[in-house]
Scaffold this motif. Structure first.
Motif, PDB file in Angstrom:
ATOM      1  N   ILE A 107       0.806  -1.215   0.131  1.00 30.71           N
ATOM      2  CA  ILE A 107      -0.009   0.123   0.128  1.00 30.71           C
ATOM      3  C   ILE A 107       0.920   1.331  -0.062  1.00 30.71           C
ATOM      4  CG2 ILE A 107      -2.150  -1.140   1.059  1.00 30.71           C
ATOM      5  CD1 ILE A 107      -1.316   0.209   3.658  1.00 30.71           C
ATOM      6  N   GLU A 108       2.038   1.147   0.484  1.00 31.08           N
ATOM      7  CA  GLU A 108       2.883   2.230   0.355  1.00 31.08           C
ATOM      8  C   GLU A 108       3.380   2.919  -1.150  1.00 31.08           C
ATOM      9  OE1 GLU A 108       6.375   1.020   2.638  1.00 31.08           O
ATOM     10  OE2 GLU A 108       5.714   1.919   4.503  1.00 31.08           O
ATOM     11  N   GLU A 136      -4.482   7.621  -0.521  1.00 32.12           N
ATOM     12  CA  GLU A 136      -4.975   6.197  -0.690  1.00 32.12           C
ATOM     13  C   GLU A 136      -4.185   5.310   0.273  1.00 32.12           C
ATOM     14  OE1 GLU A 136      -4.164   5.261  -4.540  1.00 32.12           O
ATOM     15  OE2 GLU A 136      -5.873   6.504  -5.524  1.00 32.12           O
ATOM     16  N   TYR A 137      -3.065   5.469   0.460  1.00 30.86           N
ATOM     17  CA  TYR A 137      -2.245   4.874   1.487  1.00 30.86           C
ATOM     18  C   TYR A 137      -2.643   4.869   2.774  1.00 30.86           C
ATOM     19  CZ  TYR A 137       1.369   4.270   5.127  1.00 30.86           C
ATOM     20  OH  TYR A 137       2.070   3.831   6.236  1.00 30.86           O
ATOM     21  N   ASP A 138      -2.980   6.035   3.369  1.00 27.40           N
ATOM     22  CA  ASP A 138      -3.261   6.504   4.513  1.00 27.40           C
ATOM     23  C   ASP A 138      -4.700   5.791   4.979  1.00 27.40           C
ATOM     24  OD1 ASP A 138      -2.937   8.085   6.981  1.00 27.40           O
ATOM     25  OD2 ASP A 138      -3.743   9.765   6.401  1.00 27.40           O
ATOM     26  N   HIS A 195      -4.361   2.044   5.232  1.00 25.43           N
ATOM     27  CA  HIS A 195      -3.605   1.735   6.466  1.00 25.43           C
ATOM     28  C   HIS A 195      -4.489   1.968   7.798  1.00 25.43           C
ATOM     29  CE1 HIS A 195      -0.459   1.848   9.563  1.00 25.43           C
ATOM     30  NE2 HIS A 195       0.416   1.351   8.789  1.00 25.43           N
ATOM     31  N   LYS A 196      -5.213   3.206   7.764  1.00 25.41           N
ATOM     32  CA  LYS A 196      -6.073   3.084   8.892  1.00 25.41           C
ATOM     33  C   LYS A 196      -7.174   2.376   9.010  1.00 25.41           C
ATOM     34  CE  LYS A 196      -5.451   8.130   9.587  1.00 25.41           C
ATOM     35  NZ  LYS A 196      -4.260   8.000   9.526  1.00 25.41           N
ATOM     36  N   VAL A 197      -7.841   1.637   7.633  1.00 25.46           N
ATOM     37  CA  VAL A 197      -8.507   0.601   7.704  1.00 25.46           C
ATOM     38  C   VAL A 197      -8.325  -0.742   8.018  1.00 25.46           C
ATOM     39  CG1 VAL A 197     -10.353  -0.456   6.352  1.00 25.46           C
ATOM     40  CG2 VAL A 197     -10.188   2.022   6.157  1.00 25.46           C
ATOM     41  N   TYR A 198      -7.209  -1.109   7.223  1.00 21.67           N
ATOM     42  CA  TYR A 198      -6.851  -2.706   7.487  1.00 21.67           C
ATOM     43  C   TYR A 198      -5.654  -2.752   8.151  1.00 21.67           C
ATOM     44  CZ  TYR A 198     -10.039  -2.886   3.472  1.00 21.67           C
ATOM     45  OH  TYR A 198     -11.043  -2.788   2.842  1.00 21.67           O
ATOM     46  N   VAL A 199      -4.904  -1.929   8.870  1.00 20.05           N
ATOM     47  CA  VAL A 199      -3.668  -1.997   9.617  1.00 20.05           C
ATOM     48  C   VAL A 199      -4.233  -1.379  10.787  1.00 20.05           C
ATOM     49  CG1 VAL A 199      -1.466  -1.521  10.090  1.00 20.05           C
ATOM     50  CG2 VAL A 199      -2.178  -2.064   7.795  1.00 20.05           C
ATOM     51  N   GLN A 200      -4.662  -0.339  11.257  1.00 22.51           N
ATOM     52  CA  GLN A 200      -5.200   0.057  12.318  1.00 22.51           C
ATOM     53  C   GLN A 200      -6.690  -0.229  12.837  1.00 22.51           C
ATOM     54  OE1 GLN A 200      -4.108   4.379  12.485  1.00 22.51           O
ATOM     55  NE2 GLN A 200      -2.431   4.129  10.948  1.00 22.51           N
ATOM     56  N   TYR A 201      -7.292  -0.753  11.942  1.00 24.65           N
ATOM     57  CA  TYR A 201      -8.705  -1.221  12.147  1.00 24.65           C
ATOM     58  C   TYR A 201      -9.766  -0.285  12.612  1.00 24.65           C
ATOM     59  CZ  TYR A 201      -6.005  -5.593  12.779  1.00 24.65           C
ATOM     60  OH  TYR A 201      -5.153  -6.434  12.772  1.00 24.65           O
ATOM     61  N   HIS A 230     -11.174   5.245  -0.599  1.00 21.17           N
ATOM     62  CA  HIS A 230     -11.067   3.567  -0.349  1.00 21.17           C
ATOM     63  C   HIS A 230     -11.315   2.873  -1.387  1.00 21.17           C
ATOM     64  CE1 HIS A 230     -12.690  -0.199   1.285  1.00 21.17           C
ATOM     65  NE2 HIS A 230     -11.699  -0.029   1.774  1.00 21.17           N
ATOM     66  N   GLY A 231     -12.402   3.172  -2.091  1.00 20.44           N
ATOM     67  CA  GLY A 231     -12.401   2.377  -3.530  1.00 20.44           C
ATOM     68  C   GLY A 231     -11.540   2.710  -4.403  1.00 20.44           C
ATOM     69  N   ARG A 232     -11.232   3.682  -4.642  1.00 22.95           N
ATOM     70  CA  ARG A 232      -9.934   4.158  -5.690  1.00 22.95           C
ATOM     71  C   ARG A 232      -9.015   3.346  -5.345  1.00 22.95           C
ATOM     72  NH1 ARG A 232      -9.917   9.673  -5.836  1.00 22.95           N
ATOM     73  NH2 ARG A 232      -7.957   9.730  -4.170  1.00 22.95           N
TER      74      ARG A 232
END
Length: 156
Positions: A84-85, A91-93, A96-102, A123-125
């Motif tokens: 994702i980086e 998009e990364y941010d 990361h917030k959704v799938y790494v930080q939950y 998120h969709g993009r």
């Protein structure tokens, strides 16, 4: 594998670790609660030592599973974050917030000072762009595997 499945690997492993940790705690408690000492009249019995040994074995086995899962989690997180980086910063941010930080979309919108719809759009993009990255990686891995198979001498 689609982008969402790819990203959700982290949470799945995290959940498995949490469940195995709870299970390990259960077996540890079982092993600790089996008491072989009694001040009452001694009665010949068997099984207590075996129950304790079984509980300890299960506990140790689950602890090994947890260690393996932690190794998988570290590698998976590292791979997902590296993927994702490659995306644009916003998009990364969001990913990361959704799938790494939950975090959920509402929380992300508040943190970033954006609207809920902006977060869902980004998120969709981001998922679409990540899907392209995943497909390119899978294609490269497939081509690499095919070239290695052609290089290996055929033994029959």
């Amino acid at each position: 594998m689609n982008a969402k499945e790819y990203l959700r690997q982290i949470r799945k492993i995290d959940t498995m670790i949490a469940n195995k940790t709870a299970e390990a705690e259960h077996w540890k408690a079982v092993a600790q609660n089996i008491c072989t000492y009694s001040e009452a009249e001694r009665v010949q019995s068997s099984g207590n030592k075996q129950k304790m040994a079984d509980a300890v074995c299960r506990y140790v086995s689950i602890e090994q599973d947890i260690d393996n899962a932690l190794s998988d989690l570290i590698l998976t997180r590292k791979e997902v974050i590296a993927s994702i980086e490659q995306l644009e910063t916003s998009e990364y941010d969001v990913l990361h917030k959704v799938y790494v930080q939950y975090k959920d979309f509402t929380e992300i919108a508040d943190i970033m000072g954006k609207s809920y719809s902006w977060v869902t759009t980004v998120h969709g993009r981001a998922l679409a762009n990540l899907q392209k990255i995943i497909k390119e990686r899978e294609k490269a891995e497939h081509e690499y595997t095919e070239s290695k198979e052609k290089e290996e001498p055929q033994t029959t």
